[in-house]
Design a protein around this motif. Structure first.
Motif, PDB file in Angstrom:
ATOM      1  N   THR A   7       0.848  -1.182   0.000  1.00 33.59           N
ATOM      2  CA  THR A   7       0.000   0.000   0.000  1.00 33.59           C
ATOM      3  C   THR A   7       0.886   1.234   0.000  1.00 33.59           C
ATOM      4  O   THR A   7       1.870   1.295   0.731  1.00 33.59           O
ATOM      5  CB  THR A   7      -0.907   0.004   1.243  1.00 33.59           C
ATOM      6  OG1 THR A   7      -1.719  -1.175   1.197  1.00 33.59           O
ATOM      7  CG2 THR A   7      -1.794   1.221   1.296  1.00 33.59           C
ATOM      8  N   VAL A   8       0.507   2.204  -0.820  1.00 31.01           N
ATOM      9  CA  VAL A   8       1.195   3.492  -0.856  1.00 31.01           C
ATOM     10  C   VAL A   8       0.193   4.545  -0.403  1.00 31.01           C
ATOM     11  O   VAL A   8      -0.933   4.593  -0.902  1.00 31.01           O
ATOM     12  CB  VAL A   8       1.720   3.816  -2.267  1.00 31.01           C
ATOM     13  CG1 VAL A   8       2.367   5.191  -2.295  1.00 31.01           C
ATOM     14  CG2 VAL A   8       2.712   2.750  -2.728  1.00 31.01           C
ATOM     15  N   VAL A   9       0.598   5.376   0.549  1.00 27.82           N
ATOM     16  CA  VAL A   9      -0.254   6.449   1.032  1.00 27.82           C
ATOM     17  C   VAL A   9       0.359   7.771   0.571  1.00 27.82           C
ATOM     18  O   VAL A   9       1.539   8.028   0.798  1.00 27.82           O
ATOM     19  CB  VAL A   9      -0.402   6.426   2.569  1.00 27.82           C
ATOM     20  CG1 VAL A   9      -1.287   7.563   3.045  1.00 27.82           C
ATOM     21  CG2 VAL A   9      -0.955   5.080   3.022  1.00 27.82           C
ATOM     22  N   LEU A  10      -0.469   8.570  -0.079  1.00 23.04           N
ATOM     23  CA  LEU A  10      -0.047   9.856  -0.617  1.00 23.04           C
ATOM     24  C   LEU A  10      -0.915  10.959  -0.037  1.00 23.04           C
ATOM     25  O   LEU A  10      -2.038  10.710   0.413  1.00 23.04           O
ATOM     26  CB  LEU A  10      -0.205   9.867  -2.146  1.00 23.04           C
ATOM     27  CG  LEU A  10       0.449   8.737  -2.918  1.00 23.04           C
ATOM     28  CD1 LEU A  10      -0.022   8.758  -4.369  1.00 23.04           C
ATOM     29  CD2 LEU A  10       1.962   8.855  -2.840  1.00 23.04           C
ATOM     30  N   GLU A  11      -0.398  12.171  -0.068  1.00 22.74           N
ATOM     31  CA  GLU A  11      -1.189  13.351   0.286  1.00 22.74           C
ATOM     32  C   GLU A  11      -1.185  14.246  -0.936  1.00 22.74           C
ATOM     33  O   GLU A  11      -0.124  14.505  -1.518  1.00 22.74           O
ATOM     34  CB  GLU A  11      -0.569  14.077   1.473  1.00 22.74           C
ATOM     35  CG  GLU A  11      -1.378  15.287   1.910  1.00 22.74           C
ATOM     36  CD  GLU A  11      -0.731  15.961   3.107  1.00 22.74           C
ATOM     37  OE1 GLU A  11      -0.991  15.522   4.233  1.00 22.74           O
ATOM     38  OE2 GLU A  11       0.036  16.918   2.880  1.00 22.74           O
ATOM     39  N   ALA A  12      -2.362  14.681  -1.364  1.00 23.71           N
ATOM     40  CA  ALA A  12      -2.466  15.468  -2.585  1.00 23.71           C
ATOM     41  C   ALA A  12      -3.295  16.721  -2.339  1.00 23.71           C
ATOM     42  O   ALA A  12      -4.189  16.734  -1.495  1.00 23.71           O
ATOM     43  CB  ALA A  12      -3.108  14.646  -3.691  1.00 23.71           C
ATOM     44  N   ILE A  13      -2.987  17.743  -3.106  1.00 27.91           N
ATOM     45  CA  ILE A  13      -3.822  18.943  -3.136  1.00 27.91           C
ATOM     46  C   ILE A  13      -4.703  18.829  -4.368  1.00 27.91           C
ATOM     47  O   ILE A  13      -4.203  18.647  -5.486  1.00 27.91           O
ATOM     48  CB  ILE A  13      -2.981  20.231  -3.191  1.00 27.91           C
ATOM     49  CG1 ILE A  13      -2.152  20.358  -1.919  1.00 27.91           C
ATOM     50  CG2 ILE A  13      -3.891  21.446  -3.397  1.00 27.91           C
ATOM     51  CD1 ILE A  13      -1.201  21.533  -1.911  1.00 27.91           C
ATOM     52  N   ILE A  14      -6.008  18.897  -4.148  1.00 25.61           N
ATOM     53  CA  ILE A  14      -6.986  18.839  -5.224  1.00 25.61           C
ATOM     54  C   ILE A  14      -7.486  20.263  -5.461  1.00 25.61           C
ATOM     55  O   ILE A  14      -7.949  20.922  -4.535  1.00 25.61           O
ATOM     56  CB  ILE A  14      -8.169  17.907  -4.870  1.00 25.61           C
ATOM     57  CG1 ILE A  14      -7.671  16.545  -4.370  1.00 25.61           C
ATOM     58  CG2 ILE A  14      -9.116  17.772  -6.043  1.00 25.61           C
ATOM     59  CD1 ILE A  14      -6.785  15.794  -5.341  1.00 25.61           C
ATOM     60  N   THR A  15      -7.376  20.728  -6.693  1.00 30.87           N
ATOM     61  CA  THR A  15      -7.743  22.108  -7.016  1.00 30.87           C
ATOM     62  C   THR A  15      -9.253  22.305  -7.029  1.00 30.87           C
ATOM     63  O   THR A  15     -10.023  21.333  -6.975  1.00 30.87           O
ATOM     64  CB  THR A  15      -7.199  22.508  -8.399  1.00 30.87           C
ATOM     65  OG1 THR A  15      -7.888  21.732  -9.399  1.00 30.87           O
ATOM     66  CG2 THR A  15      -5.699  22.305  -8.495  1.00 30.87           C
ATOM     67  N   LYS A  16      -9.657  23.543  -7.164  1.00 37.19           N
ATOM     68  CA  LYS A  16     -11.076  23.877  -7.266  1.00 37.19           C
ATOM     69  C   LYS A  16     -11.722  23.226  -8.486  1.00 37.19           C
ATOM     70  O   LYS A  16     -12.918  22.987  -8.504  1.00 37.19           O
ATOM     71  CB  LYS A  16     -11.267  25.395  -7.352  1.00 37.19           C
ATOM     72  CG  LYS A  16     -10.897  26.134  -6.096  1.00 37.19           C
ATOM     73  CD  LYS A  16     -11.326  27.572  -6.168  1.00 37.19           C
ATOM     74  CE  LYS A  16     -10.219  28.423  -6.725  1.00 37.19           C
ATOM     75  NZ  LYS A  16     -10.517  29.868  -6.640  1.00 37.19           N
ATOM     76  N   LEU A  32       6.980   0.769  -5.350  1.00 34.04           N
ATOM     77  CA  LEU A  32       5.598   1.034  -5.750  1.00 34.04           C
ATOM     78  C   LEU A  32       5.267   2.520  -5.819  1.00 34.04           C
ATOM     79  O   LEU A  32       4.263   2.906  -6.413  1.00 34.04           O
ATOM     80  CB  LEU A  32       4.642   0.345  -4.769  1.00 34.04           C
ATOM     81  CG  LEU A  32       4.778  -1.169  -4.645  1.00 34.04           C
ATOM     82  CD1 LEU A  32       3.851  -1.683  -3.542  1.00 34.04           C
ATOM     83  CD2 LEU A  32       4.496  -1.857  -5.960  1.00 34.04           C
ATOM     84  N   VAL A  33       6.111   3.342  -5.220  1.00 35.10           N
ATOM     85  CA  VAL A  33       5.810   4.763  -5.077  1.00 35.10           C
ATOM     86  C   VAL A  33       5.626   5.460  -6.415  1.00 35.10           C
ATOM     87  O   VAL A  33       4.645   6.186  -6.623  1.00 35.10           O
ATOM     88  CB  VAL A  33       6.904   5.469  -4.233  1.00 35.10           C
ATOM     89  CG1 VAL A  33       6.743   6.976  -4.287  1.00 35.10           C
ATOM     90  CG2 VAL A  33       6.859   4.974  -2.801  1.00 35.10           C
ATOM     91  N   GLN A  34       6.540   5.273  -7.356  1.00 34.23           N
ATOM     92  CA  GLN A  34       6.467   5.980  -8.633  1.00 34.23           C
ATOM     93  C   GLN A  34       5.183   5.651  -9.385  1.00 34.23           C
ATOM     94  O   GLN A  34       4.510   6.537  -9.910  1.00 34.23           O
ATOM     95  CB  GLN A  34       7.692   5.672  -9.497  1.00 34.23           C
ATOM     96  CG  GLN A  34       7.777   6.516 -10.753  1.00 34.23           C
ATOM     97  CD  GLN A  34       7.940   8.000 -10.473  1.00 34.23           C
ATOM     98  OE1 GLN A  34       8.584   8.388  -9.501  1.00 34.23           O
ATOM     99  NE2 GLN A  34       7.337   8.828 -11.292  1.00 34.23           N
ATOM    100  N   ALA A  35       4.819   4.376  -9.427  1.00 35.02           N
ATOM    101  CA  ALA A  35       3.592   3.973 -10.120  1.00 35.02           C
ATOM    102  C   ALA A  35       2.363   4.581  -9.457  1.00 35.02           C
ATOM    103  O   ALA A  35       1.441   5.041 -10.144  1.00 35.02           O
ATOM    104  CB  ALA A  35       3.474   2.452 -10.150  1.00 35.02           C
ATOM    105  N   ALA A  36       2.342   4.613  -8.137  1.00 36.78           N
ATOM    106  CA  ALA A  36       1.207   5.193  -7.415  1.00 36.78           C
ATOM    107  C   ALA A  36       1.098   6.687  -7.691  1.00 36.78           C
ATOM    108  O   ALA A  36       0.002   7.207  -7.937  1.00 36.78           O
ATOM    109  CB  ALA A  36       1.349   4.939  -5.918  1.00 36.78           C
ATOM    110  N   MET A  37       2.233   7.387  -7.671  1.00 34.94           N
ATOM    111  CA  MET A  37       2.218   8.833  -7.905  1.00 34.94           C
ATOM    112  C   MET A  37       1.800   9.155  -9.339  1.00 34.94           C
ATOM    113  O   MET A  37       1.030  10.089  -9.570  1.00 34.94           O
ATOM    114  CB  MET A  37       3.572   9.445  -7.574  1.00 34.94           C
ATOM    115  CG  MET A  37       3.881   9.407  -6.091  1.00 34.94           C
ATOM    116  SD  MET A  37       5.462  10.134  -5.698  1.00 34.94           S
ATOM    117  CE  MET A  37       4.938  11.725  -5.101  1.00 34.94           C
TER     118      MET A  37
END
Length: 69
Positions: A7-16, A32-37
């Protein structure tokens, strides 16, 4: 190809507009990180609304990699 699960956990900013503006790694197997990102950066979300106005939000994204036989 490497037959790694995890499992890869990411934090993302989602725009308006609902697109992914930036992604930061929280945790996950290095292979796995690159594929998830790459996958998460292509996703489009329904914009979050506050008082009926679209707003940017910070979102936690979990990407699960499983081997299916």
């Amino acid at each position: 190809q490497a037959r790694i699960e995890g499992t890869v956990v990411l934090e993302a900013i989602i725009t308006k507009e609902g697109s992914v503006a930036s992604i930061k790694l929280i945790s996950g197997h290095p292979m796995l990180v690159q594929a998830a990102m790459e996958a998460a950066s292509q996703w489009v979300y329904e914009p979050t609304r506050l008082n009926n106005e679209p707003v940017s939000v910070i979102l936690s994204i979990t990407v699960n990699f499983r081997i299916h036989y």
